[in-house]
Design an enzyme around this catalytic site. Structure first.
Site, PDB file in Angstrom:
ATOM      1  N   CYS A 223       0.899  -1.146   0.000  1.00 36.93           N
ATOM      2  CA  CYS A 223       0.000   0.000   0.000  1.00 36.93           C
ATOM      3  C   CYS A 223       0.939   1.197   0.000  1.00 36.93           C
ATOM      4  O   CYS A 223       1.920   1.222   0.743  1.00 36.93           O
ATOM      5  CB  CYS A 223      -0.900   0.154   1.234  1.00 36.93           C
ATOM      6  SG  CYS A 223      -2.197  -1.078   1.361  1.00 36.93           S
TER       7      CYS A 223
ATOM      8  N   ARG B 170       3.760  -0.648  -4.823  1.00 39.14           N
ATOM      9  CA  ARG B 170       3.488  -1.156  -3.479  1.00 39.14           C
ATOM     10  C   ARG B 170       2.131  -1.835  -3.360  1.00 39.14           C
ATOM     11  O   ARG B 170       1.825  -2.464  -2.346  1.00 39.14           O
ATOM     12  CB  ARG B 170       3.544  -0.003  -2.462  1.00 39.14           C
ATOM     13  CG  ARG B 170       4.881   0.693  -2.415  1.00 39.14           C
ATOM     14  CD  ARG B 170       4.845   1.824  -1.413  1.00 39.14           C
ATOM     15  NE  ARG B 170       4.743   1.315  -0.069  1.00 39.14           N
ATOM     16  CZ  ARG B 170       5.774   1.038   0.717  1.00 39.14           C
ATOM     17  NH1 ARG B 170       6.993   1.221   0.276  1.00 39.14           N
ATOM     18  NH2 ARG B 170       5.582   0.574   1.926  1.00 39.14           N
TER      19      ARG B 170
ATOM     20  N   TRP C 106      -3.000  -2.646  -1.585  1.00 38.22           N
ATOM     21  CA  TRP C 106      -2.858  -4.098  -1.705  1.00 38.22           C
ATOM     22  C   TRP C 106      -3.747  -4.659  -0.608  1.00 38.22           C
ATOM     23  O   TRP C 106      -3.460  -4.510   0.575  1.00 38.22           O
ATOM     24  CB  TRP C 106      -1.397  -4.518  -1.499  1.00 38.22           C
ATOM     25  CG  TRP C 106      -1.162  -5.968  -1.742  1.00 38.22           C
ATOM     26  CD1 TRP C 106      -0.895  -6.555  -2.952  1.00 38.22           C
ATOM     27  CD2 TRP C 106      -1.119  -7.019  -0.772  1.00 38.22           C
ATOM     28  NE1 TRP C 106      -0.725  -7.907  -2.777  1.00 38.22           N
ATOM     29  CE2 TRP C 106      -0.861  -8.223  -1.457  1.00 38.22           C
ATOM     30  CE3 TRP C 106      -1.307  -7.071   0.610  1.00 38.22           C
ATOM     31  CZ2 TRP C 106      -0.768  -9.444  -0.811  1.00 38.22           C
ATOM     32  CZ3 TRP C 106      -1.213  -8.290   1.257  1.00 38.22           C
ATOM     33  CH2 TRP C 106      -0.935  -9.463   0.535  1.00 38.22           C
TER      34      TRP C 106
ATOM     35  N   ASN D  72      -1.872   1.947   5.721  1.00 39.54           N
ATOM     36  CA  ASN D  72      -1.055   0.812   5.290  1.00 39.54           C
ATOM     37  C   ASN D  72      -0.850  -0.057   6.522  1.00 39.54           C
ATOM     38  O   ASN D  72      -0.506   0.464   7.582  1.00 39.54           O
ATOM     39  CB  ASN D  72       0.286   1.331   4.755  1.00 39.54           C
ATOM     40  CG  ASN D  72       1.248   0.215   4.418  1.00 39.54           C
ATOM     41  OD1 ASN D  72       0.839  -0.912   4.155  1.00 39.54           O
ATOM     42  ND2 ASN D  72       2.542   0.532   4.408  1.00 39.54           N
ATOM     43  N   GLY D  73      -1.080  -1.382   6.395  1.00 39.48           N
ATOM     44  CA  GLY D  73      -0.862  -2.262   7.538  1.00 39.48           C
ATOM     45  C   GLY D  73      -2.131  -2.990   7.936  1.00 39.48           C
ATOM     46  O   GLY D  73      -3.108  -3.014   7.181  1.00 39.48           O
TER      47      GLY D  73
ATOM     48  N   GLU E   7      15.449 -19.345  -7.960  1.00 35.23           N
ATOM     49  CA  GLU E   7      15.170 -17.973  -8.388  1.00 35.23           C
ATOM     50  C   GLU E   7      14.533 -17.950  -9.789  1.00 35.23           C
ATOM     51  O   GLU E   7      13.579 -17.204 -10.036  1.00 35.23           O
ATOM     52  CB  GLU E   7      16.472 -17.152  -8.361  1.00 35.23           C
ATOM     53  CG  GLU E   7      16.383 -15.736  -8.873  1.00 35.23           C
ATOM     54  CD  GLU E   7      15.462 -14.819  -8.061  1.00 35.23           C
ATOM     55  OE1 GLU E   7      14.953 -15.251  -7.017  1.00 35.23           O
ATOM     56  OE2 GLU E   7      15.234 -13.686  -8.514  1.00 35.23           O
TER      57      GLU E   7
ATOM     58  N   LYS F  95      10.814 -16.423 -10.554  1.00 35.80           N
ATOM     59  CA  LYS F  95      10.596 -15.348 -11.528  1.00 35.80           C
ATOM     60  C   LYS F  95       9.516 -15.754 -12.532  1.00 35.80           C
ATOM     61  O   LYS F  95       8.651 -14.963 -12.886  1.00 35.80           O
ATOM     62  CB  LYS F  95      11.895 -15.032 -12.280  1.00 35.80           C
ATOM     63  CG  LYS F  95      12.871 -14.200 -11.486  1.00 35.80           C
ATOM     64  CD  LYS F  95      12.408 -12.759 -11.369  1.00 35.80           C
ATOM     65  CE  LYS F  95      13.100 -12.020 -10.246  1.00 35.80           C
ATOM     66  NZ  LYS F  95      12.738 -12.415  -8.895  1.00 35.80           N
TER      67      LYS F  95
ATOM     68  N   GLU G 238       6.008 -15.785 -10.788  1.00 29.42           N
ATOM     69  CA  GLU G 238       5.397 -14.513 -10.427  1.00 29.42           C
ATOM     70  C   GLU G 238       5.096 -13.642 -11.644  1.00 29.42           C
ATOM     71  O   GLU G 238       4.154 -12.854 -11.616  1.00 29.42           O
ATOM     72  CB  GLU G 238       6.215 -13.748  -9.377  1.00 29.42           C
ATOM     73  CG  GLU G 238       7.538 -13.228  -9.807  1.00 29.42           C
ATOM     74  CD  GLU G 238       8.257 -12.461  -8.691  1.00 29.42           C
ATOM     75  OE1 GLU G 238       7.602 -11.858  -7.839  1.00 29.42           O
ATOM     76  OE2 GLU G 238       9.496 -12.468  -8.685  1.00 29.42           O
TER      77      GLU G 238
ATOM     78  N   HIS H 123      14.496 -38.284  -6.835  1.00 30.58           N
ATOM     79  CA  HIS H 123      13.804 -38.703  -5.611  1.00 30.58           C
ATOM     80  C   HIS H 123      12.324 -38.316  -5.620  1.00 30.58           C
ATOM     81  O   HIS H 123      11.682 -38.319  -4.581  1.00 30.58           O
ATOM     82  CB  HIS H 123      14.494 -38.089  -4.387  1.00 30.58           C
ATOM     83  CG  HIS H 123      15.914 -38.566  -4.233  1.00 30.58           C
ATOM     84  ND1 HIS H 123      16.228 -39.848  -3.854  1.00 30.58           N
ATOM     85  CD2 HIS H 123      17.092 -37.933  -4.464  1.00 30.58           C
ATOM     86  CE1 HIS H 123      17.553 -39.980  -3.829  1.00 30.58           C
ATOM     87  NE2 HIS H 123      18.100 -38.830  -4.203  1.00 30.58           N
TER      88      HIS H 123
END
Ligand code: M6R
Length: 609
Positions: free
Chosen positions: A2, A27, A75, A101-102, A482, A486, A489, A505
């Site tokens: 946010c 954000r 968000w 925010n929070g 990584e 990537k 997302e 395995h």
């Protein structure tokens, strides 16, 4: 998680606030809103679900006037991302507007009390409780009212508040989450980070834990929750707006990938002395205490966790001190054995990730030494740690981290070499040789970037895949993780990274004819074993994309597609291997027509646990 902006000055507030929100949209971007106080003294609130562009259309049709305003890009945590739950949230009378925010943990109890007292609750947000509490308690001093309300809130918050009857002032308050003040001439700003106001001023002031800011056109007052004035630490932002803009690229991520040679150079810069050895003056832990360290924990999330995994290989090799790497979200809840002989390294681009921050607090409470490796000067994690080593790669705007990860990996090497230098586990000449090699890395990354044609050509094929596997050994393994993150997302394709030796395995069962397997096949002691693993997946129908070092042909015969990266010491290979995987994910997302910079459901800075 946010983005928040507050403004009081002489310009049209809606323009300043919207400009700030555009820079903070990374954000959170599921809804947005602004509130301004118009010249007739009315509070005008506009809110819209979806990205900022939706709000822009509303404001184009009906632009509110006024020189005081607040804004928010969200968000969602409490309540679906729709118009009703967008911020600013307002009280019953429309006199109070709040952006937040929070998460306010006791919001249910607060809302129940407010409803009992006759307030009409119109959203599903925790934030609305704050607007109604201010409505109830306001008696002419908005800062005092906000201080009182903050005392009754549990959880984490940044609040920015305006009141119709307080015409000259915007109030900000923070607990656990970031809030900075921008100090201008005849105008002042509040924001989640400095990018929101650097077009107007580079002079900023930190707001600390449980502090309340009174923002007026001609000045700023900061107090604690009891109303005692406090001195905020003022600093100058040393990069300009150009650093936070796209510079001709379609996406920030593309620009940030290209900036990686510079990111490495800047992270190394000024840290190598004339004697060829490392000088980490910012490591404010005494030499004696560093020598006393018997174990290291690296705590981080997401891509920063992958940087930490590379750090483990480097630190253990050079220092022989045991290193554990932990997801920050798990660390404190399993009651890890840490104490005065422990160094905890918290890796975080934003310096605000809630899971990592809580891990830092837990470690410090156990008396461990805490070193922050972060890109954000003055961030909460930096301030709450014993020392901070900054990765100096400038603002990273794309949600998918690229240059910050490369800079973190470099910082991990620096920490490893510094510990080795100080504890005498590596000969000074060897440390010098490593540092010399690291200085060649920016050119090697630049060279790697020129070789991305074959990766771009592959994007269409990968875009059609149901799933993609990434495998590597040694430091190739964190890079496999990584690469998979990537692709997940950015392209929303199911992707997993594995140690190449582990696939037999279980994960090998995922391979069907045509499944793409990206093999990170750089030269190291395990190369021959990795070649066996490539053959194993190929025998089961995988299409292999092999990323191999120049001059190493061992895996080439088993590659359906071969991509070359320059040769370097195997420990440094992640700094080159990572590049094709970033480009691959970015290109696949582009082929699929997805928003590269703002993938669905994500936010750049995750400030909730
Ligand atoms: O700001 P931080 O480095 O603490 O963020 C950690 C993760 O949230 C972050 O790396 C995330 O995984 C990125 N989206 C990865 O691209």
């Amino acid at each position: 998680m946010c983005g928040i902006v507050g403004y009081v000055g002489e310009q049209q507030a809606v323009e300043v606030v919207m400009d700030g929100l555009r820079r903070l949209e990374y954000r959170g971007y599921d809804s947005a809103g602004v509130a301004t106080r118009d010249p007739d003294g009315r509070l005008v609130v506009h809110r819209k679900a979806g990205k900022l562009v939706n709000l822009e259309k509303v404001l184009d049709a009906d632009t509110p006037a006024g020189t005081l305003g607040i804004g928010h890009t969200r968000w969602a945590t409490h309540g679906a991302p729709n118009d009703r739950n967008a911020h600013p949230q307002v009280d019953c009378s429309g006199a109070v507007a709040v952006v937040h925010n929070g998460t306010i943990e006791n919001f249910e109890a607060l809302l129940a009390g407010l409803e009992e007292r006759g307030h009409a609750i119109t959203s599903e947000t925790d934030t609305e409780a704050v607007a109604h509490l201010i409505e109830e308690r306001y008696a002419g001093d908005l800062a005092e009212t906000v201080r009182g309300v903050c005392k009754d809130l549990t959880g984490s918050f940044v609040l920015v508040v305006t009141h119709r009857d307080a015409p000259d002032v915007v109030i900000g308050a923070r607990r656990n989450l970031p809030l900075v003040v921008g100090l201008g001439e005849g105008e002042n700003f509040l924001a989640s980070d400095v990018t929101a106001f650097i077009a107007h001023t580079r002079t900023a002031r930190v707001v600390d834990q449980d502090q309340v800011v009174e923002l007026r056109r001609d000045g700023v007052t900061i107090t604690d929750l009891d109303g005692n004035a406090v001195d905020g630490e003022t600093f100058t932002v040393d990069w300009d707006t150009a650093a936070a803009e796209k510079g001709g690229y379609r996406f920030f991520m593309e620009k940030e990938i290209q900036e990686q040679p510079l990111a490495v150079r800047d992270t190394l810069g000024g840290r190598l002395g004339a004697d060829g050895l490392l000088h980490l003056d910012e490591l404010a832990i005494s030499d004696e205490d560093v020598r006393g360290i018997e174990q290291v924990f690296i705590v981080a999330c997401g891509s920063s966790y992958h940087s930490g995994l590379v750090g483990k290989y480097a630190i253990e090799r050079w220092t022989r001190v045991p290193v554990q790497v932990e997801m920050a979200s798990e660390f404190r809840y399993r009651d890890p054995v840490v104490g005065r002989n422990t160094l905890v390294i918290a890796v975080s681009q934003s310096g605000e990730t809630a899971d990592t921050l809580e891990a830092v607090r837990h470690a410090r409470a156990q008396k461990a030494w805490v070193l922050a490796v972060t890109n954000t000067v003055g961030s909460t994690i930096a301030r709450e740690s014993d020392a901070a080593l900054y990765t100096r790669c400038g603002p990273e705007v794309a949600v998918a981290s690229t240059k910050a990860v490369i800079a973190q990996i470099v910082a991990m090497y620096l920490v490893g070499l510094y510990l080795a230098q100080l504890r005498g586990t590596r000969d000074p000449d060897e440390v010098r040789a490593h540092l010399h090699d690291l200085q060649q890395i920016p050119d090697l990354i630049a060279e790697t970037l020129t070789r991305m044609g074959p990766i771009r050509a592959l994007a269409g094929e990968i875009a059609e895949a149901k799933r993609v596997l990434f495998i590597g050994r040694h430091v190739g393994y964190p890079m496999a993780l990584e690469g998979a993150l990537k692709l997940k997302e950015l392209a929303y394709i199911s992707a997993e990274g594995f140690p190449a030796g582990e696939i037999k395995h279980g994960p090998i069962a995922l391979i069907e004819p045509g499944t793409p397997v990206v093999v990170l096949a750089t030269r190291h002691a395990l190369s021959a074993k990795l070649v066996n693993n490539v053959q194993e997946v190929r025998a089961r129908g995988a299409r292999t994309i092999v990323i191999a070092t120049d001059g190493d042909d061992s895996a080439a015969p088993y590659a359906d597609h071969l991509v070359r990266v320059p040769d370097t010491k195997s420990l440094y290979a992640p700094l080159l291997l990572i590049v094709p995987m970033q480009v691959l994910a970015c290109e696949v997302a582009k082929v699929l027509g997805l928003d590269v910079d703002q993938p669905r459901n994500l936010a750049k800075s995750v400030t909730v646990e």
